[in-house]
Design a protein around this motif. Sequence first.
Motif, PDB file in Angstrom:
ATOM      1  N   THR A   1     -56.861 128.226  -5.041  1.00 40.52           N
ATOM      2  CA  THR A   1     -57.434 127.104  -5.267  1.00 40.52           C
ATOM      3  C   THR A   1     -57.279 126.390  -4.053  1.00 40.52           C
ATOM      4  OG1 THR A   1     -57.573 124.622  -6.245  1.00 40.52           O
ATOM      5  CG2 THR A   1     -55.254 125.587  -5.887  1.00 40.52           C
ATOM      6  N   SER A   2     -57.941 125.052  -3.671  1.00 46.58           N
ATOM      7  CA  SER A   2     -58.066 124.536  -2.391  1.00 46.58           C
ATOM      8  C   SER A   2     -58.000 122.798  -2.459  1.00 46.58           C
ATOM      9  CB  SER A   2     -59.160 124.863  -1.546  1.00 46.58           C
ATOM     10  OG  SER A   2     -58.991 124.118  -0.292  1.00 46.58           O
ATOM     11  N   THR A   3     -59.134 122.367  -2.464  1.00 46.14           N
ATOM     12  CA  THR A   3     -59.368 120.747  -2.441  1.00 46.14           C
ATOM     13  C   THR A   3     -58.972 120.216  -3.975  1.00 46.14           C
ATOM     14  OG1 THR A   3     -60.580 120.706  -0.361  1.00 46.14           O
ATOM     15  CG2 THR A   3     -60.632 118.735  -1.815  1.00 46.14           C
ATOM     16  N   GLY A   4     -58.096 119.328  -3.858  1.00 49.53           N
ATOM     17  CA  GLY A   4     -57.761 119.049  -5.522  1.00 49.53           C
ATOM     18  C   GLY A   4     -56.766 119.918  -6.228  1.00 49.53           C
ATOM     19  N   GLY A   5     -56.319 121.092  -5.288  1.00 49.92           N
ATOM     20  CA  GLY A   5     -55.728 121.925  -6.254  1.00 49.92           C
ATOM     21  C   GLY A   5     -53.969 121.662  -6.564  1.00 49.92           C
ATOM     22  N   PRO A   6     -53.393 120.922  -5.730  1.00 51.04           N
ATOM     23  CA  PRO A   6     -51.916 120.393  -6.297  1.00 51.04           C
ATOM     24  C   PRO A   6     -52.079 119.735  -7.631  1.00 51.04           C
ATOM     25  CG  PRO A   6     -52.362 119.939  -3.810  1.00 51.04           C
ATOM     26  CD  PRO A   6     -53.664 120.374  -4.296  1.00 51.04           C
ATOM     27  N   VAL A   7     -52.991 119.005  -7.776  1.00 49.32           N
ATOM     28  CA  VAL A   7     -53.047 118.333  -9.129  1.00 49.32           C
ATOM     29  C   VAL A   7     -53.280 119.423 -10.098  1.00 49.32           C
ATOM     30  CG1 VAL A   7     -54.277 116.524 -10.357  1.00 49.32           C
ATOM     31  CG2 VAL A   7     -53.266 115.893  -8.272  1.00 49.32           C
ATOM     32  N   ALA A   8     -54.514 120.200 -10.073  1.00 49.77           N
ATOM     33  CA  ALA A   8     -54.813 120.832 -10.791  1.00 49.77           C
ATOM     34  C   ALA A   8     -53.835 122.005 -11.295  1.00 49.77           C
ATOM     35  CB  ALA A   8     -55.948 121.600 -10.363  1.00 49.77           C
ATOM     36  N   LEU A   9     -53.052 122.707 -10.218  1.00 47.64           N
ATOM     37  CA  LEU A   9     -52.121 123.393 -10.443  1.00 47.64           C
ATOM     38  C   LEU A   9     -50.802 122.873 -11.392  1.00 47.64           C
ATOM     39  CD1 LEU A   9     -51.468 125.188  -6.949  1.00 47.64           C
ATOM     40  CD2 LEU A   9     -52.753 126.296  -9.237  1.00 47.64           C
ATOM     41  N   GLN A  10     -50.538 121.746 -11.117  1.00 49.05           N
ATOM     42  CA  GLN A  10     -49.575 120.949 -11.759  1.00 49.05           C
ATOM     43  C   GLN A  10     -50.125 120.940 -13.327  1.00 49.05           C
ATOM     44  OE1 GLN A  10     -47.179 117.983 -10.081  1.00 49.05           O
ATOM     45  NE2 GLN A  10     -47.379 116.841 -11.992  1.00 49.05           N
ATOM     46  N   THR A  11     -51.313 120.565 -13.268  1.00 45.32           N
ATOM     47  CA  THR A  11     -51.721 120.334 -14.684  1.00 45.32           C
ATOM     48  C   THR A  11     -51.719 121.720 -15.420  1.00 45.32           C
ATOM     49  OG1 THR A  11     -53.460 118.776 -13.842  1.00 45.32           O
ATOM     50  CG2 THR A  11     -53.958 119.870 -16.056  1.00 45.32           C
ATOM     51  N   ILE A  12     -51.723 122.659 -14.973  1.00 40.66           N
ATOM     52  CA  ILE A  12     -51.723 123.957 -15.726  1.00 40.66           C
ATOM     53  C   ILE A  12     -50.426 124.379 -15.742  1.00 40.66           C
ATOM     54  CG2 ILE A  12     -52.365 126.419 -15.526  1.00 40.66           C
ATOM     55  CD1 ILE A  12     -54.764 125.419 -13.771  1.00 40.66           C
ATOM     56  N   LEU A  13     -49.556 124.563 -14.540  1.00 40.84           N
ATOM     57  CA  LEU A  13     -48.436 125.044 -14.674  1.00 40.84           C
ATOM     58  C   LEU A  13     -47.378 124.362 -15.591  1.00 40.84           C
ATOM     59  CD1 LEU A  13     -47.970 126.193 -11.095  1.00 40.84           C
ATOM     60  CD2 LEU A  13     -48.644 127.543 -12.822  1.00 40.84           C
ATOM     61  N   THR A  14     -47.446 123.231 -15.668  1.00 43.75           N
ATOM     62  CA  THR A  14     -46.320 122.246 -16.720  1.00 43.75           C
ATOM     63  C   THR A  14     -46.698 122.496 -18.029  1.00 43.75           C
ATOM     64  OG1 THR A  14     -47.949 120.503 -16.448  1.00 43.75           O
ATOM     65  CG2 THR A  14     -46.029 120.606 -14.885  1.00 43.75           C
ATOM     66  N   GLN A  15     -47.666 123.283 -18.364  1.00 41.67           N
ATOM     67  CA  GLN A  15     -48.181 123.599 -19.850  1.00 41.67           C
ATOM     68  C   GLN A  15     -47.727 124.851 -20.085  1.00 41.67           C
ATOM     69  OE1 GLN A  15     -51.946 121.904 -21.375  1.00 41.67           O
ATOM     70  NE2 GLN A  15     -52.447 121.039 -19.241  1.00 41.67           N
ATOM     71  N   LEU A  16     -47.387 125.831 -19.350  1.00 43.89           N
ATOM     72  CA  LEU A  16     -47.139 127.059 -19.656  1.00 43.89           C
ATOM     73  C   LEU A  16     -45.490 127.122 -20.179  1.00 43.89           C
ATOM     74  CD1 LEU A  16     -48.471 129.130 -16.566  1.00 43.89           C
ATOM     75  CD2 LEU A  16     -49.596 128.515 -18.433  1.00 43.89           C
ATOM     76  N   PRO A  17     -45.317 128.037 -21.230  1.00 42.03           N
ATOM     77  CA  PRO A  17     -43.944 128.271 -21.767  1.00 42.03           C
ATOM     78  C   PRO A  17     -43.029 129.014 -20.988  1.00 42.03           C
ATOM     79  CG  PRO A  17     -45.457 129.693 -22.966  1.00 42.03           C
ATOM     80  CD  PRO A  17     -46.408 129.069 -21.820  1.00 42.03           C
ATOM     81  N   ALA A  18     -41.836 128.698 -21.458  1.00 41.76           N
ATOM     82  CA  ALA A  18     -40.615 129.416 -20.319  1.00 41.76           C
ATOM     83  C   ALA A  18     -40.803 130.864 -20.595  1.00 41.76           C
ATOM     84  CB  ALA A  18     -39.242 128.760 -21.041  1.00 41.76           C
TER      85      ALA A  18
END
Length: 382
Positions: free
Chosen positions: A200-217
């Motif tokens: 990812t690039s522009t807008g990626g920090p928010v997009a990555l956080q959206t995804i990664l915070t929903q992944l299980p341990a």
Amino acid sequence: MAVKVLVVDDSSFFRRRVSEILEKDSDIKVIDFAVNGQDAVEKAAKLRPDVITMDVEMPVMDGISAVKKIMQANPTPILMFSSLTREGAGATLDALDAGAVDFLPKKFEDIARNSEEAIKSLQTKVKEIGRRRMPRMALSMTSTRAPVSDTTSRLNTRQIKPTVPQPDRSFNRTAAPVSSSSAASVKASGKRYQLVAIGTSTGGPVALQTILTQLPANFPHPILLIQHMPAAFTPAFAGRLDSLCKIKVQEAKNGDRLTPGVAYLAPGGQQMMVEARGGSKTLKVFEDDSPRITYKPSVDITFASAAKAYQGDVLAVVLTGMGADGRDGARMLKQAGATIWAQDEKTCVVYGMPQAVANAGLSTESLALQDVATRVTKEVGC
């Protein structure tokens, strides 16, 4: 129609410099200046610019507070200018928390190999952001996290509330999205995976956080993250993600052995490749002085190495960003039998990288940002 820009900075020299650079492009018009955050809030409401460029440190009201107020009252794409320091990195991430869509270093020479390239980069980013006139399901990076630095810890406890869409504006951010029932109902393909890779690039920090915070341990595979970002920012960004996520997130180091349930963020200014060593996979992180490689880190380079090391056992996702980085690497993954997904146009800040992959016929699905985590988790059998 020209993209209308409000330039916000307490330095008259920097305001003038940014204005001169932007208006070298006939498709951009600087409509006014603001000398501090409060001035920016008032002029954003009055002038309704297409894009706002915003400094972080200003008198009367700082840039982060101004971003928060603007996004609550008059949602507008905001591009931050930041210093390449640890404190600057933390403050910039706080600005993204508040709703800014992207950032650039204040020293233009830090974003390109020469002045002309830097000028073009700024102009292109402003135009791409300013012309996105549709709603985006992008969350503001939430507040429940450990502080990145002492200088920004006072900002890390605030709660960003959902904004109410303005009737005459199409740009809007919402609070953390919930995956749709349609995404939850889609069945997994049954394909076997060993790695997930996200570029990812522009807008990626928010997009990555959206995804990664929903992944299980108990996520069953290692994850590679390639985000176009300066070297000063990636340690702070990895630390912030790690404090928010159930999985472990770390900045990648040379020699790291890939471990399930760990996400490795490519360091800014370097390249990250996967190497197969016996029965294990390790990371090679190295400086790249090649003038032919624009992005450091490059999605193409990491994807290509993943194709060689894992063959078809890769699920790759290309998210929001300018340009076409990731397309060539995705092609190599596809040829090896890997699965490629792309973020859809509606939820991208800039529909460049995902569009390049989709137009090349490499992606099998186009997913809304809020659905990516659900789909990835189900597809890998977690």
